[in-house]
Design an enzyme around this catalytic site. Structure first.
Site, PDB file in Angstrom:
ATOM      1  CD1 TRP A 195      -3.029   1.413   0.667  1.00  0.00           C
ATOM      2  CD2 TRP A 195      -1.630   2.197   2.428  1.00  0.00           C
ATOM      3  NE1 TRP A 195      -3.661   2.492   1.281  1.00  0.00           N
ATOM      4  CE2 TRP A 195      -2.985   3.850   1.960  1.00  0.00           C
ATOM      5  CE3 TRP A 195      -0.354   2.851   3.007  1.00  0.00           C
ATOM      6  CZ2 TRP A 195      -2.366   4.389   2.907  1.00  0.00           C
ATOM      7  CZ3 TRP A 195      -0.220   4.499   3.482  1.00  0.00           C
ATOM      8  CH2 TRP A 195      -1.342   5.184   3.558  1.00  0.00           C
ATOM      9  CG  HIS A 196       3.401   2.419   3.189  1.00  0.00           C
ATOM     10  ND1 HIS A 196       2.768   1.376   4.061  1.00  0.00           N
ATOM     11  CD2 HIS A 196       3.531   3.203   3.956  1.00  0.00           C
ATOM     12  CE1 HIS A 196       1.765   1.761   5.303  1.00  0.00           C
ATOM     13  NE2 HIS A 196       2.395   2.778   5.350  1.00  0.00           N
ATOM     14  N   GLY A 197       4.132   1.761  -1.068  1.00  0.00           N
ATOM     15  CA  GLY A 197       4.678   2.059  -2.211  1.00  0.00           C
ATOM     16  C   GLY A 197       4.713   0.828  -3.602  1.00  0.00           C
ATOM     17  CG  PHE A 224       2.964   6.356   0.964  1.00  0.00           C
ATOM     18  CD1 PHE A 224       4.377   5.742  -0.005  1.00  0.00           C
ATOM     19  CD2 PHE A 224       3.632   6.930   1.980  1.00  0.00           C
ATOM     20  CE1 PHE A 224       5.604   5.798   0.243  1.00  0.00           C
ATOM     21  CE2 PHE A 224       4.693   6.279   1.353  1.00  0.00           C
ATOM     22  CZ  PHE A 224       5.892   6.246   1.862  1.00  0.00           C
TER      23      PHE A 224
END
Lengths: 364, 473
Positions: free
Chosen positions: B324-326, B473
């Site tokens: 989800w972050h990257g 993000f």
């Protein structure tokens, strides 16, 4: 706090989340906070004014982008200046305006080789004016890129950033002398005499040298001219920087690097010429250890002469013109205010005499 | 529009003025909605269309979900919402990553494929608002909530500018009801909201960007082996930078919302005072961790299907949380390490948790420091541009290779380590209390001095207007 909906059923009708506010005298807190802040700010501002600073527009990428956009907004037929800090300091826009009847667009950037900016202009069909290109041998032929991020900003600058630039230029910069990156708190802290750490020397940092107008007309800061200690410190910084670069050793293949920048210049100048844009290279004066380092590391025959010959562009080297010599460079690299005006005036006459650039009636 | 910009200050002053003007409530909500679109469109106007798509899609899907009883039809409607939201997220955020991996997989099979250049700009905060709208559709699907009654309220829920681009990811039931009735801040809410905004900007401009980012940037940019002290200092600096950056954003967001009369839940609670990783995730990015818990971990079965399945669920949740972050494998490793830590904690707790030492102050501090140490190892993967950098950093930090030289000057060492030490002390002190509880113990003049000093530090630091890390993000 309702952090999860997993236990919630609609029929339960949970209370709306309400953030708690601390008890106590928030009004008095705000009065004390604002009083402390204003007193602190006043003291900080007075400190830097006493040091010699005056309000000046900030030399930001946003200001550069603002000037660069003028080309695409109907002023593409004007004279544009690119290069490094020397043409930025040495070329005075009001003097030029008096000579040629129009104020040029100043796009030179300190500590930065101009080749990427030359290519940018070559690729922009809106630019149809004249181009004056400063050559500081070290930066030009080694391709220093300290401020090349300005080009990125031009491409991706958001509406909010543009608005911020405008607001800063109208609400902050004309009024506060402390608002300069040389006086930013962390910069001030960093340059305190911290003990050296073995094996991790810090590169010398160039201090404030200039003040700036809204259209990026640079002038040498009066402290550099009038304060002998500050002037000595500025020279010492250049000296340390030159030694620092030498200590770091030459780049892997300096000849290849030089060739790369000349090759790119040739291609860009050809593109501009095809569009009818005259390009003139200018090598502004330098002195002291700077001149020695440039003549030692970047002999004219291998750099300047080759650049002119291969681009087939006109060039004005200060050593070829007696009237561009003998000017005052308080810290070896940039002209004093008064001599920058003289330099600009004489440069304009050379451009008129040798390259046929028409002077205005007041400048002739 | 960045909170740490002059543009935002002027924008917020105008919005605050209009919100307190004698206008009907519906008019004020329309002003807030338009302001939110301006706030978002100030980055890139075309991306406002994505917000509209997300809003319209989930508005209609949720209404139909509420009216429909047939399970198959309800599943189809939910699928439409998921495909719409995750499709947007996938295209903009993961498209290039998937293509790169596809090309590499093909080259392993001997097939050389040269895809066209992927030149897509990631819309700011897309992960945040897609998760927020997905929570709405999921809540209605799971019959946890009724759909919003007003389209305007729902559009404002999706778009509300204080938390639009970097959270907290607010749940529908926490925010939508607040739009139903007229609301302006009381004088105390306004005062406290503005104080929170100052605190948030201080965290971002002075601590994150001014003191810590230069150290982390310098260390993680080095392409050679580093001295262990430098590698540690850079990683610790990043641990502080990312906390102050993200917590600074959410504190400003909470303050801005409160100054307008709205309440947004906390997103951080002194995370570096966490004892263990379950505790850490109750303190770090709370709105994401509870989202993942409620919409991923629990639907996967949580801990109700035996130990083995629990570990699988934990790992799956944290790996996806990392992604989800990257869109990079380094983020997956970051999530994987956190999953592994949670699993290990689950294994060790019944075996070692009974020891009296852990209940003593020394034991708690030891556990908190072990947790912080292990969190720092994960930050290496989060910050490093590639695995080569991450391995180099870890080799130095774990003393596997001591050949590296120093790069940080005394100034950088002192400012970074001093800031981190102060941060850890403050987190430990704040471990069991909230900010407002702490603040109300201080006399007003002392508090005023502290906030005045923060304002002064913000202004004299002259921040460069750096974007918040979590915007990407």
């Amino acid at each position: 706090m309702l952090s999860s909906t997993s236990s919630f059923k609609p029929s339960e009708n949970p209370p709306t989340y309400q953030r708690e506010v601390p008890a106590g005298r928030l009004g008095l807190t705000w009065v004390a906070a604002i009083a402390c802040f204003l007193l602190g700010l006043l003291a900080w501002e007075m400190n830097w004014r006493a040091y010699g600073s005056v309000p000046s527009y900030r030399n930001s990428d946003g200001l550069w982008a603002m000037q660069r956009r003028r080309i695409d907004a109907g002023e593409g037929d004007k004279t544009v200046i690119i290069g490094s800090s020397r043409l930025l300091f040495d070329l005075q826009l009001p003097v030029w305006e008096r000579s040629f009847g129009e104020r040029p667009i100043q796009l030179a950037l300190e500590g930065t080789g101009p080749v990427p900016f030359l290519e940018d202009l070559a690729n922009d069909p809106h630019f149809t004016g004249k181009l004056l290109m400063g050559v500081s041998p070290v930066l030009y032929f080694m391709g220093f890129d300290r401020r090349v991020g300005a080009l990125d900003l031009l491409q991706r600058e958001t509406l909010a950033q543009r608005a911020g630039q405008w607001l800063s230029m109208h609400l902050v910069e004309p009024f506060f002398a402390y608002y300069d990156e040389d006086f930013a708190l962390m910069t001030v802290l960093k340059r305190q005499p911290w003990p050296d750490r073995a094996g991790a020397p810090s590169p010398p940092e160039v201090r404030k040298l200039s003040i700036h107008g809204a259209d990026r007309n640079f002038q040498m800061w009066s402290k550099v001219e009038n304060d002998p200690q500050y002037q000595e410190m500025a020279r010492r910084t250049w000296s340390q920087l030159i030694k620092w670069r030498r200590k770091g050793g030459p780049p892997p293949d300096p000849a290849k690097l030089r060739e790369e920048h000349i090759r790119r210049s040739v291609a860009a100048v050809a593109k501009l010429r095809a569009r009818g844009v005259p390009v003139i290279f200018v090598r502004p004066p330098s002195a002291g250890e700077w001149l020695a380092a440039e003549e030692g590391g970047f002999p004219r025959a291998e750099t300047w002469d080759v650049l002119l010959q291969r681009t087939e562009a006109g060039g004005i080297h200060f050593q070829d013109y007696p009237e561009l010599q003998g000017l005052t460079l308080p810290e070896w690299s940039h002209l004093s205010r008064a001599d920058a005006e003289k330099f600009t005036e004489r440069l304009c006459r050379i451009l008129q005499k040798e390259f046929g650039w028409a002077l205005s009636s007041s400048g002739s | 529009m960045l909170f740490n910009s002059l543009t935002f200050i002027v924008f917020f002053a105008v919005v605050l003025g209009l919100h307190n003007a004698p206008l009907p409530w519906r008019g004020k909500k329309i002003i807030l909605l338009v302001a939110s679109y301006i706030f978002y469109g100030a980055w890139s106007p075309p991306f406002v269309i994505l917000l509209w798509i997300s809003t319209v899609l989930d508005w209609f899907v949720a209404r139909r979900l509420d009216q429909t009883e047939a399970p198959g039809r309800r599943r189809l409607l939910l699928l439409i919402s998921m495909v719409g939201n995750l499709g947007m997220l996938g295209y903009f955020k993961y498209g290039e990553f998937l293509m790169e991996n596809f090309v590499q997989a093909m080259s392993l099979l001997g097939v050389i494929y040269q895809p066209p250049k992927w030149d897509i700009v990631l819309p700011v905060g897309i992960s945040f608002y897609t998760f927020q709208t997905m929570a709405y559709s999921l809540d209605v699907y799971l019959r946890r909530a009724k759909p919003a009654k007003s389209f305007l309220d729902f559009a404002l829920f999706v778009t509300f500018f204080p938390q639009l681009v970097a959270g907290p990811i607010v749940r529908p039931l926490d925010l939508i009801p607040q739009f139903a009735t007229p609301r302006t801040a009381s004088a105390r809410q306004l005062g406290w909201g503005l104080m929170l905004m100052v605190l948030g900007l201080f965290q971002k401009i002075v601590l994150a960007d001014g003191l810590l980012a230069p150290v982390a940037d310098k260390v993680f940019a080095v392409k050679e082996m580093l001295h262990p002290l430098d590698a540690w200092c850079g990683t610790l600096a990043f641990s502080g930078q990312i906390f102050f950056d993200f917590a600074g954003y959410t504190t400003t967001a909470i303050g801005a919302a409160l100054a307008l009369g709205f309440s947004i839940p906390d997103n951080f609670r002194a995370p570096y005072a966490a004892i263990g990783f379950s505790d850490f995730w109750c303190r770090w990015h709370i709105s994401l961790s509870t989202w993942l818990r409620d919409y991923l971990y629990i639907p996967l079965g949580g801990n109700r299907r035996g130990p083995a399945r629990t570990y699988v669920n934990l790992m799956t949740t944290m790996l996806l949380g990392g992604l989800w972050h990257g869109a990079a494998w380094t983020f997956v490793v970051w999530g994987g390490l956190h999953g592994l830590y949670l699993c290990l904690e689950r294994i060790l707790k019944p075996r070692l948790g009974h020891l009296a030492f852990w209940r003593s102050m020394g034991g708690k501090i030891t556990l908190a420091l072990i947790t912080y140490f292990l969190v720092n190892l994960t930050w290496v993967f989060f910050r490093a541009q590639d695995f080569a950098t991450a391995w180099r950093m870890l080799s130095s930090m774990l003393l596997l290779n001591r050949a590296g030289g120093p790069v940080l000057t005394t100034y950088f060492l002192v400012t970074a380590l001093g800031t981190i030490a102060a941060m850890l002390v403050v987190h430990w002190r704040m471990r069991h209390q909230t900010l407002h509880e702490e603040v109300q113990r201080w006399p007003a003049p002392v508090l005023g001095l502290a906030w005045g000093a923060m304002l002064w530090l913000i202004v004299t630091t002259q921040g460069g207007g750096n974007a918040f890390i979590y915007f990407q993000f």
